[in-house]
Scaffold this motif. Structure first.
Motif, mmCIF file in Angstrom:
data_model
loop_
_atom_site.group_PDB
_atom_site.id
_atom_site.type_symbol
_atom_site.label_atom_id
_atom_site.label_comp_id
_atom_site.label_asym_id
_atom_site.label_seq_id
_atom_site.Cartn_x
_atom_site.Cartn_y
_atom_site.Cartn_z
ATOM 1 N N ASP A 87 0.840 -1.200 0.000
ATOM 2 C CA ASP A 87 0.000 0.000 0.000
ATOM 3 C C ASP A 87 0.877 1.253 0.000
ATOM 4 O O ASP A 87 2.113 1.166 -0.045
ATOM 5 N N ALA A 88 0.248 2.398 0.027
ATOM 6 C CA ALA A 88 0.987 3.665 -0.043
ATOM 7 C C ALA A 88 1.958 3.811 1.122
ATOM 8 O O ALA A 88 3.058 4.362 0.950
ATOM 9 N N TRP A 89 1.598 3.324 2.292
ATOM 10 C CA TRP A 89 2.486 3.414 3.449
ATOM 11 C C TRP A 89 3.708 2.535 3.264
ATOM 12 O O TRP A 89 4.826 2.927 3.610
ATOM 13 N N ASP A 90 3.499 1.332 2.715
ATOM 14 C CA ASP A 90 4.629 0.450 2.417
ATOM 15 C C ASP A 90 5.591 1.120 1.442
ATOM 16 O O ASP A 90 6.809 1.132 1.649
ATOM 17 N N LEU A 91 5.039 1.677 0.372
ATOM 18 C CA LEU A 91 5.872 2.287 -0.666
ATOM 19 C C LEU A 91 6.593 3.532 -0.164
ATOM 20 O O LEU A 91 7.767 3.746 -0.472
ATOM 21 N N THR A 92 5.907 4.331 0.634
ATOM 22 C CA THR A 92 6.540 5.522 1.197
ATOM 23 C C THR A 92 7.675 5.127 2.142
ATOM 24 O O THR A 92 8.784 5.672 2.067
ATOM 25 N N GLY A 93 7.418 4.171 3.013
ATOM 26 C CA GLY A 93 8.458 3.703 3.929
ATOM 27 C C GLY A 93 9.636 3.107 3.190
ATOM 28 O O GLY A 93 10.793 3.362 3.541
ATOM 29 N N GLY A 94 9.367 2.325 2.146
ATOM 30 C CA GLY A 94 10.439 1.739 1.350
ATOM 31 C C GLY A 94 11.295 2.805 0.680
ATOM 32 O O GLY A 94 12.519 2.701 0.648
ATOM 33 N N ALA A 95 10.644 3.845 0.148
ATOM 34 C CA ALA A 95 11.389 4.928 -0.506
ATOM 35 C C ALA A 95 12.271 5.667 0.502
ATOM 36 O O ALA A 95 13.433 5.991 0.201
ATOM 37 N N ILE A 96 11.742 5.919 1.685
ATOM 38 C CA ILE A 96 12.525 6.584 2.731
ATOM 39 C C ILE A 96 13.749 5.735 3.096
ATOM 40 O O ILE A 96 14.869 6.246 3.234
ATOM 41 N N CYS A 97 13.550 4.427 3.217
ATOM 42 C CA CYS A 97 14.652 3.531 3.573
ATOM 43 C C CYS A 97 15.712 3.485 2.476
ATOM 44 O O CYS A 97 16.917 3.475 2.770
ATOM 45 N N LEU A 98 15.280 3.460 1.210
ATOM 46 C CA LEU A 98 16.255 3.468 0.115
ATOM 47 C C LEU A 98 17.045 4.763 0.092
ATOM 48 O O LEU A 98 18.255 4.761 -0.168
ATOM 49 N N PHE A 99 16.373 5.877 0.364
ATOM 50 C CA PHE A 99 17.080 7.149 0.428
ATOM 51 C C PHE A 99 18.122 7.111 1.552
ATOM 52 O O PHE A 99 19.269 7.513 1.371
ATOM 53 N N GLY A 100 17.727 6.614 2.706
ATOM 54 C CA GLY A 100 18.668 6.500 3.822
ATOM 55 C C GLY A 100 19.843 5.597 3.500
ATOM 56 O O GLY A 100 20.990 5.901 3.832
ATOM 57 N N ALA A 101 19.580 4.478 2.821
ATOM 58 C CA ALA A 101 20.664 3.576 2.425
ATOM 59 C C ALA A 101 21.630 4.278 1.481
ATOM 60 O O ALA A 101 22.852 4.132 1.606
ATOM 61 N N ALA A 102 21.099 5.064 0.551
ATOM 62 C CA ALA A 102 21.960 5.789 -0.396
ATOM 63 C C ALA A 102 22.824 6.822 0.323
ATOM 64 O O ALA A 102 24.005 6.982 0.009
ATOM 65 N N VAL A 103 22.251 7.509 1.298
ATOM 66 C CA VAL A 103 23.027 8.488 2.070
ATOM 67 C C VAL A 103 24.174 7.788 2.796
ATOM 68 O O VAL A 103 25.318 8.245 2.765
ATOM 69 N N ILE A 104 23.877 6.658 3.432
ATOM 70 C CA ILE A 104 24.912 5.926 4.159
ATOM 71 C C ILE A 104 25.983 5.410 3.207
ATOM 72 O O ILE A 104 27.186 5.548 3.462
ATOM 73 N N LEU A 105 25.560 4.845 2.104
ATOM 74 C CA LEU A 105 26.500 4.179 1.211
ATOM 75 C C LEU A 105 27.322 5.140 0.369
ATOM 76 O O LEU A 105 28.515 4.945 0.174
ATOM 77 N N PHE A 106 26.692 6.178 -0.143
ATOM 78 C CA PHE A 106 27.366 7.038 -1.107
ATOM 79 C C PHE A 106 27.741 8.435 -0.576
ATOM 80 O O PHE A 106 28.274 9.247 -1.309
ATOM 81 N N GLY A 107 27.476 8.686 0.697
ATOM 82 C CA GLY A 107 27.858 9.969 1.274
ATOM 83 C C GLY A 107 29.366 10.155 1.299
ATOM 84 O O GLY A 107 30.101 9.171 1.446
ATOM 85 N N PRO A 108 29.835 11.391 1.146
ATOM 86 C CA PRO A 108 31.284 11.617 1.165
ATOM 87 C C PRO A 108 31.846 11.285 2.554
ATOM 88 O O PRO A 108 31.229 11.557 3.568
ATOM 89 N N ARG A 109 33.002 10.689 2.572
ATOM 90 C CA ARG A 109 33.631 10.278 3.819
ATOM 91 C C ARG A 109 34.993 10.935 3.947
ATOM 92 O O ARG A 109 35.723 11.088 2.967
ATOM 93 N N ALA A 110 35.333 11.269 5.172
ATOM 94 C CA ALA A 110 36.703 11.721 5.471
ATOM 95 C C ALA A 110 37.606 10.493 5.398
ATOM 96 O O ALA A 110 37.169 9.369 5.606
#
Length: 113
Positions: A87-110
């Motif tokens: 449902d819409a809640w599942d899809l919204t939550g999934g999109a938020i989680c994918l965004f968070g995963a991308a931030v963790i994985l591809f964020g610039p690191r020192a």
């Protein structure tokens, strides 16, 4: 490693983990034969091997980023295998989680972090 290569590793790991866990679920909750555990265990071993290939200097970071991919893949499993449309809640939550995963994985690191 490139972003598509990283995503392929995480997608393969998610499929292997979900399939392995589903084999146990089918045996315990749906009365499937214990034979289901054989490919289930093999699938979970493949999951661990694939996740170890993730391009991260730290396991915790790789696992955290993988979590978002796992959530999205689980919703695809829900839809494609279990025939329950997210449902819409599942899809919204999934999109938020994918965004968070991308931030963790591809964020610039020192250096060194």
């Amino acid at each position: 490693m490139t972003a598509p290569g990283t995503l392929a590793i995480y997608a393969g790991a998610a499929l292997a983990e979900i399939a392995g866990c589903f084999a146990v679920w089918a045996w315990m909750r749906q009365g499937a034969s214990a034979i289901w555990l054989v490919p289930g265990v093999a699938s979970l071993a493949a999951f661990a091997w694939l996740l170890a290939l993730a391009p991260s200097d730290f396991a915790g970071r790789a696992y955290a980023a993988y979590g978002g991919v796992y959530i999205a893949a689980s919703l695809l499993w829900l839809w494609m295998v279990e025939k329950q449309r997210p449902d819409a809640w599942d899809l919204t939550g999934g999109a938020i989680c994918l965004f968070g995963a991308a931030v963790i994985l591809f964020g610039p690191r020192a250096m060194g972090s």
